[in-house]
Design a protein around this motif. Structure first.
Motif, short mmCIF file in Angstrom:
data_model
loop_
_atom_site.label_atom_id
_atom_site.label_comp_id
_atom_site.label_asym_id
_atom_site.label_seq_id
_atom_site.Cartn_x
_atom_site.Cartn_y
_atom_site.Cartn_z
N THR A 1 38.51 -17.37 -45.57
CA THR A 1 37.78 -18.24 -46.50
C THR A 1 38.72 -19.14 -47.30
O THR A 1 38.39 -20.30 -47.57
CB THR A 1 36.93 -17.41 -47.46
N ASP A 2 39.90 -18.63 -47.68
CA ASP A 2 40.79 -19.46 -48.49
C ASP A 2 41.53 -20.51 -47.66
O ASP A 2 42.21 -21.37 -48.21
CB ASP A 2 41.78 -18.61 -49.28
N GLU B 1 38.74 -23.26 -48.14
CA GLU B 1 38.70 -23.70 -49.54
C GLU B 1 39.80 -22.99 -50.31
O GLU B 1 39.60 -21.87 -50.79
CB GLU B 1 37.34 -23.42 -50.17
N GLY C 1 42.04 -21.30 -52.91
CA GLY C 1 41.74 -20.80 -54.24
C GLY C 1 40.38 -20.15 -54.41
O GLY C 1 40.06 -19.65 -55.48
N THR C 2 39.57 -20.13 -53.34
CA THR C 2 38.24 -19.54 -53.45
C THR C 2 38.32 -18.03 -53.68
O THR C 2 39.27 -17.37 -53.25
CB THR C 2 37.41 -19.82 -52.19
N ASP C 3 37.31 -17.49 -54.36
CA ASP C 3 37.21 -16.04 -54.52
C ASP C 3 36.23 -15.43 -53.53
O ASP C 3 35.93 -14.24 -53.58
CB ASP C 3 36.82 -15.67 -55.95
N GLU C 4 35.72 -16.26 -52.58
CA GLU C 4 34.80 -15.77 -51.56
C GLU C 4 35.55 -14.85 -50.59
O GLU C 4 36.65 -15.16 -50.15
CB GLU C 4 34.18 -16.93 -50.79
N LYS C 5 34.93 -13.73 -50.27
CA LYS C 5 35.49 -12.82 -49.28
C LYS C 5 34.80 -13.06 -47.94
O LYS C 5 33.72 -13.63 -47.87
CB LYS C 5 35.29 -11.37 -49.71
N SER D 1 36.32 -8.40 -43.43
CA SER D 1 37.67 -8.94 -43.52
C SER D 1 38.08 -9.56 -42.20
O SER D 1 37.61 -9.13 -41.13
CB SER D 1 38.65 -7.82 -43.88
N SER E 1 29.57 -19.78 -48.25
CA SER E 1 29.58 -21.02 -49.03
C SER E 1 29.75 -22.25 -48.15
O SER E 1 29.52 -23.37 -48.60
CB SER E 1 30.70 -20.98 -50.06
#
Length: 323
Positions: free
Chosen positions: A95-96, A99, A101-105, A15, A156
Motif C-alpha cells: 500500500t505504501d 501512496e 506514507g499511508t497507514d493503510e494495511k 500482508s 483506498s
C-alpha cells in the motif's frame, strides 16, 4: 485495448508476505480457482491438474520474480511438461508503494493473462474475463478469511490498466521510454520546465503546475518493468504508475511473434479525489498510442499501426493486408 491480454486486480487485507507465500504454493489453487485442481506433483514447482477452460489436464508451473520493491510470481501452463504456452505474471504492490506514507494495511494484487491467438478457443476468449474476475474475488476472500475477516475489505485505491501491442524491438522500446528527455515527444500533458536528465526532470502539466518526474527500470524474468513517478511539490502529491514491456514471443510462447506488449498499471483513489496529474485511464491510453506510433516508425514499420492496438499472428497480418 490489446484483445489478447486480460488483467484483473484486487485490494486484499493481508500482508504482502502472506499473499506471496500463499500464491507460491500451486496446491492452493484448489481453494480459490474455478476448477484448477492439482492432481499430481511433478517437481518442486510443477503440478499436473485439471483446468476450467479445457477438457484436458494442464501442467502448472510457478516461478518467483525477484524485485526489491514488490513481490511477484509467474504461473505457466501447458499441455506438456516444461512446454508452457500460457504465462500469467502476478504482482503484489504494498500500500505504501501506491501512496507513500499511508497507514493503510494490505496489498494490491494484479494478475495479467495472455491468450495466444494461434491456440485460443472461443470458450477461452469468451470466458477468461468472467472466470478470472470471479477467481480474483475468491482469492481475496480466502486470504482475508485467513486474516480473520468475515466480509470483503475495501481498499483506498483500485487498479486500472491500459494495454497496447507495439511492433518494434523491445530494446528500442525500453531505451526510448526510460529516457525522460523523450517525454516531450509522447506525453502531451507535460511540458519541459527546467533541467531534465535521463532519469529525472522538471515539467509543467496542463494547468501549469510543477511536476517532478522520475523513472526507474527493473529487469523481471524475460521482460522489463518501468516505474514512472510524478511528484507535485507544491501539493506533496504523488502519482505512480508501472509499465510492463513484455516480448510478444514470450507472452504467447511463439518465437515468430515480433514486438512487445506495453501494459500500463495505474492506481486510482476509490473516492475519486484525484485533482492533479492524470485524471482518467484514457490519459494513459492516449500516450500509449503515441508511443506505439513513434516506436514503430523508429523500427521502420509503418503498417502495424493501421491494424489497431492488438497483436496479430503473421498469417492474420497477411489476410488483413490483402483486404
Amino acid at each position: 485495448m490489446e484483445k489478447n491480454t486480460f488483467a484483473t486486480s484486487a485490494y486484499i487485507a493481508t500482508s504482502p508476505e502472506s499473499a506471496f507465500e500463499y500464491l507460491c504454493s500451486l496446491k492452493n489453487l484448489d481453494e480459490w480457482t474455478l476448477y484448477s485442481r492439482m492432481k499430481e506433483q511433478i517437481d518442486e514447482d510443477t503440478w499436473l491438474g485439471t483446468a476450467s477452460g479445457y477438457h484436458k489436464n494442464l501442467y502448472y508451473h510457478v516461478k518467483k520474480l525477484e524485485n526489491p520493491l514488490f513481490y511477484g510470481i509467474e504461473w505457466h501452463c501447458g499441455l506438456e511438461y516444461q512446454k508452457y504456452f500460457q504465462v500469467y505474471p502476478v504482482l503484489l504492490f504494498p500500500t505504501d508503494y501506491i501512496e507513500p506514507g499511508t497507514d493503510e494495511k494490505g496489498v494490491y494484487f494484479h494478475w495479467l493473462s495472455f491468450v495466444d491467438p494461434k491456440r485460443q478457443t472461443q470458450m477461452i476468449m469468451q470466458g477468461i474475463h468472467t472466470v478470472h474476475t470471479s477467481e480474483c474475488r475468491s482469492l481475496k476472500g480466502n486470504l482475508e478469511r485467513k486474516a480473520g475477516l468475515t466480509s470483503a475489505a475495501k481498499g483506498s485505491h483500485f487498479i486500472d490498466t491500459d494495454t497496447i501491442y507495439v511492433d518494434a524491438p523491445i530494446e528500442i522500446g525500453i531505451e526510448y521510454l526510460k529516457d525522460l528527455k523523450n517525454v516531450d515527444e509522447w506525453a502531451h500533458l507535460l511540458r519541459p520546465n527546467g533541467e531534465i536528465t535521463a532519469e529525472s526532470g522538471e515539467f509543467k502539466d496542463e494547468y501549469d503546475q510543477k511536476v517532478k518526474v522520475s523513472v526507474r527500470v527493473h529487469s523481471l524474468s524475460k521482460y522489463y518493468l518501468l516505474e514512472q513517478e510524478h511528484f507535485y511539490p507544491d501539493y506533496e502529491y504523488y502519482q505512480r504508475s508501472v509499465a510492463l514491456l513484455i516480448p510478444t514471443a514470450y507472452s504467447f510462447a511463439d518465437p515468430e511473434a515480433s514486438g512487445f506488449i506495453l501494459h500500463r498499471i495505474t492506481f486510482w483513489k476509490t473516492d475519486g479525489t484525484v485533482t492533479h496529474g492524470k485524471l482518467q485511464i484514457e490519459d494513459y491510453g492516449a500516450e500509449s498510442m503515441n508511443i506505439k506510433r513513434l516506436l514503430e516508425a523508429k523500427a521502420g514499420n509503418l503498417k502495424s499501426f493501421d491494424r489497431g492496438m492488438s497483436y496479430l499472428p503473421k498469417i492474420q497480418e497477411s489476410l488483413a493486408n490483402s483486404h
